[in-house]
Motif scaffolding. Structure first.
Motif, PDB file in Angstrom:
ATOM      1  N   THR A   1    -128.036 -21.382  31.880  1.00 30.52           N
ATOM      2  CA  THR A   1    -128.372 -20.279  30.978  1.00 30.52           C
ATOM      3  C   THR A   1    -127.857 -20.506  29.559  1.00 30.52           C
ATOM      4  O   THR A   1    -128.591 -20.328  28.587  1.00 30.52           O
ATOM      5  CB  THR A   1    -127.832 -18.952  31.536  1.00 30.52           C
ATOM      6  OG1 THR A   1    -128.534 -18.624  32.733  1.00 30.52           O
ATOM      7  CG2 THR A   1    -128.017 -17.812  30.536  1.00 30.52           C
ATOM      8  N   VAL A   2    -126.610 -20.880  29.408  1.00 29.67           N
ATOM      9  CA  VAL A   2    -126.048 -21.060  28.066  1.00 29.67           C
ATOM     10  C   VAL A   2    -126.797 -22.163  27.312  1.00 29.67           C
ATOM     11  O   VAL A   2    -127.135 -22.010  26.134  1.00 29.67           O
ATOM     12  CB  VAL A   2    -124.541 -21.374  28.145  1.00 29.67           C
ATOM     13  CG1 VAL A   2    -124.011 -21.833  26.780  1.00 29.67           C
ATOM     14  CG2 VAL A   2    -123.773 -20.140  28.609  1.00 29.67           C
ATOM     15  N   GLN A   3    -127.093 -23.267  27.978  1.00 30.64           N
ATOM     16  CA  GLN A   3    -127.828 -24.355  27.321  1.00 30.64           C
ATOM     17  C   GLN A   3    -129.216 -23.893  26.897  1.00 30.64           C
ATOM     18  O   GLN A   3    -129.704 -24.250  25.820  1.00 30.64           O
ATOM     19  CB  GLN A   3    -127.945 -25.564  28.243  1.00 30.64           C
ATOM     20  CG  GLN A   3    -128.614 -26.768  27.588  1.00 30.64           C
ATOM     21  CD  GLN A   3    -127.835 -27.299  26.401  1.00 30.64           C
ATOM     22  OE1 GLN A   3    -126.680 -27.680  26.526  1.00 30.64           O
ATOM     23  NE2 GLN A   3    -128.462 -27.289  25.221  1.00 30.64           N
ATOM     24  N   ARG A   4    -129.864 -23.095  27.716  1.00 29.90           N
ATOM     25  CA  ARG A   4    -131.194 -22.592  27.356  1.00 29.90           C
ATOM     26  C   ARG A   4    -131.125 -21.709  26.114  1.00 29.90           C
ATOM     27  O   ARG A   4    -132.031 -21.731  25.276  1.00 29.90           O
ATOM     28  CB  ARG A   4    -131.808 -21.826  28.532  1.00 29.90           C
ATOM     29  CG  ARG A   4    -132.254 -22.742  29.663  1.00 29.90           C
ATOM     30  CD  ARG A   4    -132.873 -21.974  30.809  1.00 29.90           C
ATOM     31  NE  ARG A   4    -133.385 -22.878  31.826  1.00 29.90           N
ATOM     32  CZ  ARG A   4    -133.965 -22.491  32.957  1.00 29.90           C
ATOM     33  NH1 ARG A   4    -134.105 -21.200  33.211  1.00 29.90           N
ATOM     34  NH2 ARG A   4    -134.399 -23.373  33.827  1.00 29.90           N
ATOM     35  N   PHE A   5    -130.064 -20.939  25.985  1.00 29.85           N
ATOM     36  CA  PHE A   5    -129.905 -20.127  24.785  1.00 29.85           C
ATOM     37  C   PHE A   5    -129.661 -21.005  23.560  1.00 29.85           C
ATOM     38  O   PHE A   5    -130.224 -20.759  22.487  1.00 29.85           O
ATOM     39  CB  PHE A   5    -128.786 -19.106  24.963  1.00 29.85           C
ATOM     40  CG  PHE A   5    -129.259 -17.789  25.483  1.00 29.85           C
ATOM     41  CD1 PHE A   5    -129.626 -16.769  24.621  1.00 29.85           C
ATOM     42  CD2 PHE A   5    -129.377 -17.568  26.855  1.00 29.85           C
ATOM     43  CE1 PHE A   5    -130.080 -15.553  25.102  1.00 29.85           C
ATOM     44  CE2 PHE A   5    -129.829 -16.355  27.346  1.00 29.85           C
ATOM     45  CZ  PHE A   5    -130.186 -15.345  26.473  1.00 29.85           C
ATOM     46  N   ILE A   6    -128.820 -21.997  23.694  1.00 26.73           N
ATOM     47  CA  ILE A   6    -128.566 -22.901  22.570  1.00 26.73           C
ATOM     48  C   ILE A   6    -129.869 -23.562  22.135  1.00 26.73           C
ATOM     49  O   ILE A   6    -130.193 -23.618  20.934  1.00 26.73           O
ATOM     50  CB  ILE A   6    -127.519 -23.965  22.963  1.00 26.73           C
ATOM     51  CG1 ILE A   6    -126.155 -23.310  23.181  1.00 26.73           C
ATOM     52  CG2 ILE A   6    -127.432 -25.043  21.880  1.00 26.73           C
ATOM     53  CD1 ILE A   6    -125.109 -24.249  23.761  1.00 26.73           C
TER      54      ILE A   6
END
Length: 461
Positions: free
Chosen positions: A322-327
């Motif tokens: 999830t965090v990588q997708r937001f970045i």
């Protein structure tokens, strides 16, 4: 209905042929025009339910207030069968599901005028179009008195009603409602042109290198001993590609139920693994903070990253990406805010109706305008911190994220992730799982107020 049969008969005689029944808030423009053509006299009573029983002289009171004001439309509190107060209408009361009750008095002359101007034949948005047009002509008056009885037929808990507007089966209705509110905003001069929205890469903001990490997961909490551990572990399990980095910031607002013990246990575990900087704990002082204030504490902490990504204390991320997708979304879409897609689950992760909520009603060209009609923008939300720190969250425990989303959407592009990245867990202690009428009215009034302020800001540009 056994209540007040005599009053019901009295009401029918009083209004005579000027009493009309609509099939709820969703109806066609043709039906509204038909009512307008048949209405006579000064006032027309429109009922959203067939069975209404008036208290003694209740309808006369409604008509009296209409005569004593400049109202073009009048509505009141009622019994359902318990007391069912409604809220005052304001400029930002743009939700198509605004609750007027089931009895609405409309000034006939204005009804005929407005109906004659209806230039779009809606299949579903006829009543919504009518009341928006009425609001542009004159005052919509709420009488805070209990003037009639009706029967509530939707007995679901408040938390189960929250997502009706994103249910796929209602998609055709929502398309019309969006078209209707867009026309209203255009008439007011409050429409935002997507071509004028800013991309964050063009702004004069601090460079990414001045932030300690690329992204921070923000978890505000208060008395969430049962779920905070799940949230923290979900956040700490994220994987990001080099050179990106992230941390987790938990802001506890004076919990008294053992929540802090769970946080400390997680911090101890990280220290044993040599990951001291992965989890940052902020303990709030005993003054008023609410969710918005807790977010502000995290945003202005020296270890906050360039991007701040939401994780509520009773929810979890869908997986470790999830965090990588937001970045990726921030860097590809050059936006000040990114809204993800979530699925509804129980506390054990089993999917609940309506399942996946992707908010596809948001479009790049009109999402920032349609946002004034709906009560939420989706989850989870991520923010570009340099811009957000100029705005900050309102210090409230409800609607704080919606207020920020509206403010940003007025000026900046909002990005979207349509893959599921979040588990929104429903359980008995959710704050909106089963609100009483007073709490629902307070929440709805505040969001209408947010919309009112935003509408006026857009009008003054």
């Amino acid at each position: 209905m056994d209540i007040c049969k005599n009053c019901c008969n009295f009401a029918a005689k009083l209004v005579n042929m000027n009493s009309f029944v609509l099939p709820g808030r969703v109806c066609s423009s043709a039906l509204i025009k038909d009512i307008a053509s048949k209405a006579e006299g000064k006032w027309c009573l429109i009922q959203l339910r067939e069975e209404i029983c008036w208290v003694a002289f209740g309808l006369q009171r409604m008509e009296q207030i209409g005569d004593d004001t400049t109202a073009v439309m009048v509505y009141s509190d009622h019994f359902n069968p318990e007391p069912a107060p409604v809220i005052d209408y304001q400029d930002g009361a743009l939700r198509d599901d605004f609750d007027f009750g089931s009895a609405i008095l409309v000034r006939v002359a204005v009804l005929k005028q407005v109906a004659a101007q209806m230039d779009v034949n809606y299949e579903f948005a006829g009543f919504y179009d009518l009341r928006l047009r009425l609001s542009r002509v004159g005052e919509i008056v709420h009488i805070p008195e209990f003037l009639y009885y009706d029967v509530e037929t939707d007995l679901r808990k408040s938390g189960e009603k929250l997502f009706d507007y994103v249910d796929p089966k209602n998609r055709a209705v929502q398309v019309e409602m969006e078209k209707c509110v867009t026309a209203h905003l255009r008439q007011l001069g409050a429409l935002v042109d997507y071509r004028q929205l800013k991309l964050v890469e063009s702004q004069k903001v601090p460079r990414a290198e001045s932030y300690p990490v690329t992204a921070s997961v923000i978890i505000p909490c208060r008395n969430r001993v049962r779920t905070i551990g799940d949230a923290i572990r979900s956040a700490l399990s994220q994987r990001v590609r080099a050179p990106y980095t992230y941390n987790v910031i938990v802001v506890d607002d004076n919990s008294t139920d053992g929540t802090v013990d769970v946080i400390n246990d997680e911090m101890s575990r990280l220290r044993l693994n040599g990951e001291n900087d992965k989890l940052i704990y902020i303990a709030q002082d005993p003054t008023w903070h609410a969710i918005g204030g807790n977010w502000n504490a995290a945003l202005h902490h020296p270890k906050c990253g360039l991007y701040a990504i939401q994780l509520d204390s009773d929810d979890t991320y869908f997986d470790e990406n999830t965090v990588q997708r937001f970045i990726d979304a921030f860097e590809e879409q050059k936006c000040a805010m990114v809204v993800g897609t979530y699925r509804m689950t129980d506390i054990n992760g089993r999917e609940l109706p309506p399942g996946v909520i992707d908010h596809r009603e948001w479009t790049d060209k009109n999402g920032m305008n349609n946002a004034l009609r709906i009560n939420g923008l989706g989850a989870p939300r991520g923010f570009y911190v340099p811009v957000l720190k100029e705005i900050n969250f309102p210090t409230t425990k409800y609607g704080e994220d919606y207020a920020v989303g509206l403010r940003l959407s007025r000026e900046y592009k909002i990005g979207r992730i349509y893959d599921v990245v979040y588990n929104c867990r429903r359980w008995e202690d959710n704050s909106d799982a089963n609100c009483d009428i007073v709490a629902m009215n307070r929440n709805n009034w505040y969001k209408d107020r947010i919309r009112t302020w935003e509408l006026r800001a857009r009008l003054s540009r």
